[in-house]
Write a protein that holds these residues in place. Structure first.
Motif, PDB file in Angstrom:
ATOM      1  N   ALA A  34       5.895   3.233  -5.783  1.00 50.21           N
ATOM      2  CA  ALA A  34       4.659   4.030  -5.727  1.00 50.21           C
ATOM      3  C   ALA A  34       3.931   3.814  -4.402  1.00 50.21           C
ATOM      4  CB  ALA A  34       3.754   3.670  -6.899  1.00 50.21           C
ATOM      5  N   GLU A  35       3.893   2.578  -3.934  1.00 52.90           N
ATOM      6  CA  GLU A  35       3.209   2.278  -2.671  1.00 52.90           C
ATOM      7  C   GLU A  35       3.928   2.925  -1.485  1.00 52.90           C
ATOM      8  OE1 GLU A  35       1.614  -1.610  -0.193  1.00 52.90           O
ATOM      9  OE2 GLU A  35       2.161  -1.875  -2.289  1.00 52.90           O
ATOM     10  N   MET A  36       5.276   2.864  -1.483  1.00 48.19           N
ATOM     11  CA  MET A  36       6.045   3.507  -0.406  1.00 48.19           C
ATOM     12  C   MET A  36       5.819   5.014  -0.398  1.00 48.19           C
ATOM     13  SD  MET A  36       9.897   2.009   0.009  1.00 48.19           S
ATOM     14  CE  MET A  36      10.271   2.055  -1.733  1.00 48.19           C
ATOM     15  N   GLN A  37       5.885   5.621  -1.577  1.00 53.46           N
ATOM     16  CA  GLN A  37       5.747   7.077  -1.664  1.00 53.46           C
ATOM     17  C   GLN A  37       4.334   7.524  -1.312  1.00 53.46           C
ATOM     18  OE1 GLN A  37       7.468   7.303  -5.626  1.00 53.46           O
ATOM     19  NE2 GLN A  37       9.316   8.267  -4.799  1.00 53.46           N
ATOM     20  N   GLN A  38       3.329   6.758  -1.737  1.00 51.54           N
ATOM     21  CA  GLN A  38       1.950   7.096  -1.385  1.00 51.54           C
ATOM     22  C   GLN A  38       1.749   7.009   0.132  1.00 51.54           C
ATOM     23  OE1 GLN A  38      -1.048   4.322  -2.708  1.00 51.54           O
ATOM     24  NE2 GLN A  38      -2.724   5.723  -2.275  1.00 51.54           N
ATOM     25  N   ARG A  50      -3.272  -5.876   4.459  1.00 52.87           N
ATOM     26  CA  ARG A  50      -3.653  -7.210   3.993  1.00 52.87           C
ATOM     27  C   ARG A  50      -4.212  -7.203   2.585  1.00 52.87           C
ATOM     28  NH1 ARG A  50      -6.483  -7.320   9.402  1.00 52.87           N
ATOM     29  NH2 ARG A  50      -7.778  -6.024   8.153  1.00 52.87           N
ATOM     30  N   GLY A  51      -4.219  -6.051   1.923  1.00 45.63           N
ATOM     31  CA  GLY A  51      -4.905  -5.998   0.648  1.00 45.63           C
ATOM     32  C   GLY A  51      -4.086  -5.433  -0.478  1.00 45.63           C
ATOM     33  N   GLY A  52      -4.787  -5.201  -1.576  1.00 45.77           N
ATOM     34  CA  GLY A  52      -4.183  -4.614  -2.758  1.00 45.77           C
ATOM     35  C   GLY A  52      -4.758  -3.236  -2.990  1.00 45.77           C
ATOM     36  N   TYR A  53      -4.520  -2.725  -4.189  1.00 43.25           N
ATOM     37  CA  TYR A  53      -4.964  -1.372  -4.500  1.00 43.25           C
ATOM     38  C   TYR A  53      -6.484  -1.209  -4.387  1.00 43.25           C
ATOM     39  CZ  TYR A  53      -0.552   0.657  -5.898  1.00 43.25           C
ATOM     40  OH  TYR A  53       0.704   1.178  -5.884  1.00 43.25           O
ATOM     41  N   SER A  54      -7.227  -2.305  -4.460  1.00 45.90           N
ATOM     42  CA  SER A  54      -8.676  -2.189  -4.316  1.00 45.90           C
ATOM     43  C   SER A  54      -9.089  -2.036  -2.856  1.00 45.90           C
ATOM     44  CB  SER A  54      -9.362  -3.415  -4.920  1.00 45.90           C
ATOM     45  OG  SER A  54      -8.950  -4.587  -4.233  1.00 45.90           O
ATOM     46  N   ASP A  55      -8.150  -2.260  -1.948  1.00 40.16           N
ATOM     47  CA  ASP A  55      -8.435  -2.187  -0.511  1.00 40.16           C
ATOM     48  C   ASP A  55      -7.753  -0.971   0.102  1.00 40.16           C
ATOM     49  OD1 ASP A  55      -9.824  -4.642  -0.597  1.00 40.16           O
ATOM     50  OD2 ASP A  55      -7.940  -5.751  -0.405  1.00 40.16           O
ATOM     51  N   LEU A  56      -8.230   0.211  -0.249  1.00 35.19           N
ATOM     52  CA  LEU A  56      -7.660   1.435   0.294  1.00 35.19           C
ATOM     53  C   LEU A  56      -8.381   1.844   1.569  1.00 35.19           C
ATOM     54  CD1 LEU A  56      -7.201   3.595  -2.933  1.00 35.19           C
ATOM     55  CD2 LEU A  56      -5.433   2.401  -1.650  1.00 35.19           C
TER      56      LEU A  56
END
Length: 192
Positions: A59-63, A78-84
């Motif tokens: 999902a991360e690659m495709q996004q 450097r982050g996760g889904y909360s760091d867009l």
């Protein structure tokens, strides 16, 4: 004269803003390599009975792939889904061509990973499917590195053009100032 100076400042600000996003784009493109490698590793871990989430990597690659082509949100390096963060679409035609190819490879990689997970270790074609997955992952990795290099070259080229234009505009501004000074000097001399 004021219009020329305002135009120079506006052009400079616009071009510098456009260039400020280039390192971020190259970073996101380069991260695709890591995500592809992690995806393959997580598929293998899941097949071996370990806890892993290759779906998250997919999902991360495709996004990121879609955002690189169309502009949009990506996870910070450097982050996760909360760091867009929001990135612009890549604009260089050669970079875009490579990104389209990369997206196709990513879609193939995810499809192969899903097929391998669906068939499982007991499948008679397991070894060849696993080899194909690893090769496709290496292709994504290679194309991502090449695309990041192309983005960096495009950025350097655009920055060099910007410097040349700024030097040219500076020379034109200086010549205009000298011309104005000469006109004022001539006008002052006539009045005296």
């Amino acid at each position: 004269m004021e219009e020329m100076i305002s135009g120079m400042v506006a052009y400079n600000a616009l071009e510098l803003h456009n260039q400020s996003q280039s390192p971020l784009l190259a970073n996101v493109i380069e991260r695709q390599r890591t995500l592809a490698e992690r995806y393959v590793k997580n598929v293998v871990l899941l097949l071996d009975g370990h806890q892993a989430d290759p779906g998250h990597d997919a999902a991360e690659m495709q996004q990121a792939s879609n955002s690189l082509l169309n502009g949009g949100s990506v996870i910070t390096t450097r982050g996760g889904y909360s760091d867009l963060i929001t990135i612009p679409a890549a604009s260089d035609p050669e970079v875009r061509r490579k990104l389209v190819h990369e997206r196709s490879l990513i879609d193939d990689l995810v499809a192969q990973g899903n097929a391998l997970l669906g068939n499982g270790i007991g499948s008679p074609s397991f070894d060849s499917q696993l080899q194909s997955l690893r090769v496709k992952g290496a292709q994504v990795s290679s194309v991502s590195g090449d695309t990041a290099h192309e983005q960096t070259q495009a950025s350097q080229s655009a920055l060099s053009r910007l410097v040349m234009v700024e030097v040219l505009l500076g020379v034109l501004g200086a010549l205009a100032a000298i011309g104005m000074g000469l006109l004022l000097w001539r006008s002052g001399k006539r009045q005296s």
